[in-house]
Every structure is written in C-alpha cells, then in structure tokens.
Design an enzyme around this catalytic site. Sequence first.
Site, mmCIF file in Angstrom:
data_model
loop_
_atom_site.group_PDB
_atom_site.id
_atom_site.type_symbol
_atom_site.label_atom_id
_atom_site.label_comp_id
_atom_site.label_asym_id
_atom_site.label_seq_id
_atom_site.Cartn_x
_atom_site.Cartn_y
_atom_site.Cartn_z
ATOM 1 N N TYR A 328 0.722 -1.538 -0.179
ATOM 2 C CA TYR A 328 0.125 0.117 0.040
ATOM 3 C C TYR A 328 0.755 1.239 0.170
ATOM 4 O O TYR A 328 0.314 2.430 0.211
ATOM 5 C CB TYR A 328 -0.907 0.299 1.202
ATOM 6 N N CYS A 354 14.208 -10.610 -2.846
ATOM 7 C CA CYS A 354 14.851 -10.393 -4.241
ATOM 8 C C CYS A 354 13.590 -9.681 -5.099
ATOM 9 O O CYS A 354 12.973 -10.352 -5.913
ATOM 10 C CB CYS A 354 15.295 -11.494 -4.750
HETATM 11 N N1 LLP Z 1 -14.529 -5.410 9.880
HETATM 12 C C1 LLP Z 1 -14.735 -5.928 8.736
HETATM 13 C C2 LLP Z 1 -15.754 -6.307 8.014
HETATM 14 C C3 LLP Z 1 -13.245 -5.643 8.062
HETATM 15 O O1 LLP Z 1 -13.152 -5.840 6.663
HETATM 16 C C4 LLP Z 1 -12.134 -4.940 8.485
HETATM 17 C C5 LLP Z 1 -10.859 -4.732 7.836
HETATM 18 C C6 LLP Z 1 -12.477 -4.494 9.911
HETATM 19 C C7 LLP Z 1 -13.733 -4.784 10.573
HETATM 20 C C8 LLP Z 1 -11.213 -3.882 10.640
HETATM 21 O O2 LLP Z 1 -10.944 -2.807 10.349
HETATM 22 P P1 LLP Z 1 -9.760 -1.905 11.182
HETATM 23 O O3 LLP Z 1 -10.442 -1.352 12.391
HETATM 24 O O4 LLP Z 1 -8.485 -2.760 11.444
HETATM 25 O O5 LLP Z 1 -9.385 -0.860 10.122
HETATM 26 N N2 LLP Z 1 -4.272 -4.884 5.285
HETATM 27 C C9 LLP Z 1 -4.841 -3.479 5.374
HETATM 28 C C10 LLP Z 1 -6.026 -3.311 6.151
HETATM 29 C C11 LLP Z 1 -7.099 -4.205 5.704
HETATM 30 C C12 LLP Z 1 -8.381 -4.339 6.465
HETATM 31 C C13 LLP Z 1 -9.433 -5.079 6.118
HETATM 32 N N3 LLP Z 1 -10.642 -5.124 6.599
HETATM 33 C C14 LLP Z 1 -3.659 -2.734 5.849
HETATM 34 O O6 LLP Z 1 -2.644 -3.011 6.236
HETATM 35 O O7 LLP Z 1 -3.912 -1.302 5.892
#
Ligand code: LLP
Length: 425
Positions: A328, A354
């Site tokens: 990202y 790599c």
């Molecule tokens: N609920 C649902 C249905 C979700 O899809 C997500 C995150 C959450 C809750 C929690 O969201 P948070 O509070 O953590 O923002 N890998 C990415 C973030 C992907 C989030 C996916 N869904 C990153 O590293 O920024």
Amino acid sequence: MTATTELPGQPHIHYSVDQLHVEGLPLSPLACEHGTPLFVYSKAAMLSALDAYHRGFAGRQAQICYAMKANSSLAILQVFAEAGCGFDIVSGGELARVLAAGGDPAKVIFSGVGKTRHEMKQALQVGIACFNVESEAELDVLSEVAKGMGKVAPVSLRVNPNVDPKTHPYISTGLKGNKFGIAHEDTLRAYRHAASLPGLKVVGIDCHIGSQITETTPYLDAMDRVLDLVADIEAAGIPIHHIDFGGGLGINYNGDTPPQADALWAQLLAKLDTRGYGQRQLMIEPGRSLVGNAGVCLTEVLYLKPGEQKNFCIVDAAMNDLPRPAMYQAFHQIVPVKPSAGQDAVYDVVGPVCESGDWIGHDRQLQVKAGDVLAVLSAGAYCMSMASNYNTRGRAAEVLVDGTQAHLIRQRESAFDTFALEQLV
Ligand code: LLP
C-alpha cells in the site's frame, strides 16, 4: 527519576536512559535474546486503546468484537478475550484461533464475502453470535446448511452505504465499486428474502466502510445511511436487534490525526440519540486501532550500501515480515533502538528479499552502522498477520511485554518449519 521521551501516539513505547523501551523493558536485550526480526508488543498499549472504546460506550449496550485479522496471534487474542471482547472473524481458521485462545464463540461474528459451507458448519456447531452475510446467494446457502443441521443461523446483512472513507483505495470497502456488502437500494429486498428463509433468523445490520479512516464525517454519513435502512426494514415488519458499525478507525503512522475512539463515539452516539436509536444493542469491529500502535518490529542493520543515486540500509526484516509498504506504499516510522556512532545519511531501508518492491522506508534520515538495531513503529496491526514465507524466510518471533515481563508468544519459524508439510515425489 530518569527522563523519558514518548513517541507520538504511542505512550507505552518511549526512550529512557540510553534506548527505546516497550513499557518497562529496554529493547536491545530483547533483540539479543530472541534475535531479529522480532515483533514486540505492549499489553498496556492494547488495553489502553480498548479503554478508549469502553469510555466511549459507557452506559450503552455495546459489544466490541476485535477484528482479529489485524493481529491474530493467540496471546493477543487471549488479552482481548480476557478483557471481555468478542471477535470479528473472516475464516474457519480464525474461528479455530479464537477457540484455541479461550475466546467465547457466543461473542463471535463472522464477516467476509466468501464463507464456505464447511466454515458455516464449523461456526454453527460452536454457536457464534451472528453471520454478517454479504450477498443474497450466501443467504440461500447459509439457510440450507443451517436447516441441514437442524439449526437456525443468526444473520445480519452487511450493507454497503456508498460512503467514501477517504483512505487508500485498497482498504476502502463501502463504495459502490467494492465487492463488499449489499447495495443500499437492494437492502430491503435482501432482508425480506432473509426473513423468508427457514434456516435463518434476522438479528442485525452491519456496515464497514474501510480502514485507516482518520476523519469523523464518513462515519457520521454511513451511520445516517444505515439508520435510514433500519427504519425501512423495521417498517417492513423485520425487527433489527443490533446495529454493527464495523471497524476502520485509523492510527497515527506519520502525523495522522484520527479522532480518539471515545471522541468519535461521543459524536456517533449523539447522532444515534437524536435519531432515536441510542438504546439499541451496538456492535463494533475495530482492529488496527486496538493493536497498531502497540507493536514494533526490531530489525538489525546488515549492510550499508552507498550508491550513486541512493544509499541503501539493508536490514534483516523484509516485505514478508512487513508487507504494508510494498502493498500500500504505507509509511512506518523507523527509529534507532540506541543512538549510534554510525553514518548520518539519507537511506532507503530495504530487506533481503529479491524484489525491488522489498522496501520498508524510502528516503529516511538515519545515523546507522552495520549491527545496529532499528525499530519499525506502528507494526502491531496487519504485519505479522499478513507475513509470508516468501524467499523461504521463516516468520519472525513475537514477544508480548507486560510491565517488566517479556513473554515469548511465538517462536521464530525455522526453514524446516516452512517446508514441513511438503514431500518429495
Ligand atoms: N470489519 C471488517 C468487515 C473488515 O473488513 C475490517 C478490515 C475490519 C472490521 C477491521 O478494520 P480496522 O479497524 O482494522 O481498520 N491490510 C490493510 C487493512 C485491511 C483491512 C481489511 N478489513 C492494511 O494493512 O492497511
């Protein structure tokens, strides 16, 4: 008393005496004892992030379901389970982790667009609180699976409020073009459909508009859209027991200024009250905001490589440990664990994998030499849980700090561990 310098937004991670500490523990000895890369988490930081939500919801009926995809290590789940949290899961694997960590299945909600029949069965067997269903096709399959087991599945429909969360496009989920949720205009039909199916009981409604949200307005807009739907659905004779507003609250990575959870919820609850829904059972699914700034990743400088256009600081952590920059273009602060007599310059901090995409930070002013240990900050969320074995690199070890006690919560994976399930023909 020794002077300490806190890092912005990370009150449990600070410089004291000669080096960076997590709670009461200096980080150099931890890196020596366990090796690097090493994730180190503060239990107090997680609990104080949770407290901000508890303060926000004081006097309300609210269940916090930690979105465990942010960090699903068993001991982290244990911390939240012991603090009374439920869990937002997105796979049968995550459900197995909740159970292994002592979590209560009755406080589990199951999100995700692609639940398999097998996963549905697993969840029905242990009696989870609710399935957050994302399509009409999924309603049919879930009803059939539940009926076949002589059970009734509690369901909430995830609606897509078509609100711009103003975050990175890969982590926006509530816009029309996203694969998530049921379109606003199809919601009433989907609820009628759900209510007509013998294996389902409608219990709620939910939405989640994205992640790393740093503004309040998208939440307020999404809430308005969801409450409009609740009114329509209930007018059609289908009672909605709980409203789930998802997760998404951002953290400070690089001078970001998201609202605090209690301040955000003060505004959201004021709107709920105004619209007459203040006494409803509420649910939320925060992930990043509970763990993101509770963790650092320690990494050793392997080599300095001066170049014509760039100086490289090559470290032993890589995109397989910290995938967010590569995926990202995410920014994580990188700071020395101890002051160094090394070379002061602007470096690209990169790993051994790599790929040119294997970078952790671009253009960072650092004074470093080989052998120094650096700390990559804000590494508690979406780092270890997204780690891979690319380049046959074993995943890092993890330590949970509680005051002055360090618990090794995950051993470093060996090369053998990475191919233990494979066989020669
Ligand atoms: N609920 C649902 C249905 C979700 O899809 C997500 C995150 C959450 C809750 C929690 O969201 P948070 O509070 O953590 O923002 N890998 C990415 C973030 C992907 C989030 C996916 N869904 C990153 O590293 O920024």
